[in-house]
Design a protein around this motif. Structure first.
Motif: not given
Length: 239
Positions: A184-189, A204-205, A217-228, A232-236
């Protein structure tokens, strides 16, 4: 049935986050999913309405109520397919591990045709020694069930004396038990960190946040990036 126990003796290190990530990752896979929260103090996992989490009070005073947990094992043993996620609190870590050990639950479930997978979290910062000991205790006390280790970098990278977890003695001693590592990577606080905190606080999910006007809009964009990144890490890790 695949049974996923989330076990760590240190509180506040991300156990319920892991439970929610597993539930979100498994849910689209079209297998029955049963989520259970056994934390008598902070029932965070059960706060997610999307997962229809069942709250199970397994404590009687300071000890496990064996009859209550017996009922859960009975349900697992009679289930035909699907997955179960069991989120456990820090206060029930020791008695639950004792129950699993004394009753040889891992072997019982395996003999019944079920897969048992343990999940433990290791985090950086001040909690690193406690989470390392929690992981080591899990390996000592619960049979031969494989362990997925989640490296939570929120409080810092889990590095001790210049050595990563994979370079540590506890990893070397228990690597045969480790199924995989998930970071679970560190992120910009001030951006990703605040977005994740907002989502987790509201229980919420990722998909619910993405569809909610309460997130910009930008919160949703960053959360989409976090999900990916997380998925991806879980898939690996072959979860």
């Amino acid at each position: 049935m695949e049974v996923n126990f989330i076990l760590q003796g240190k509180g506040g290190v991300g156990k319920s986050l892991i439970a929610s990530l597993l539930a979100q990752y498994f849910r689209p896979q079209e297998q029955p999913l049963l989520c259970v929260d056994t934390d008598p103090v902070n029932a965070t996992f059960s706060g997610y309405k999307a997962f229809d989490v069942e709250t199970l009070n397994i404590m009687d005073g300071d000890d496990i109520n064996p009859r209550t947990f017996d009922q859960l094992i009975e349900r697992i043993m009679t289930a035909e397919a699907g997955r179960m996620i069991i989120d456990n609190g820090a206060s029930t870590f020791v008695p639950l591990c004792s129950y699993l050990l004394q009753n040889d639950v891992a072997s019982l479930l395996k003999e019944g045709g079920h897969t048992v997978r343990l999940h433990s979290v290791i985090t950086g910062g001040q909690a690193l020694p406690d989470t390392i000991e929690g992981f080591a205790s899990l390996c000592r006390n619960i049979g031969t069930a494989p362990v997925v280790v989640w490296l939570n970098e929120y409080f810092g990278k889990p590095v001790h004396n210049g050595k990563t977890f994979e370079e540590s003695k506890v990893y070397e001693k228990n690597k045969a038990r480790i199924h995989s590592l998930v970071t679970i990577p560190a992120v910009k606080p001030e951006t990703f960190g605040q977005d994740m905190h907002k989502m987790l606080t509201r229980r919420v999910t990722f998909d619910e946040a993405d569809a909610s006007p309460d997130f910009t809009i930008m919160e949703r964009q960053r959360l989409r990036m976090m999900k990916r990144t997380l998925f991806t890490n879980m898939g690996k890790a072959h979860l």
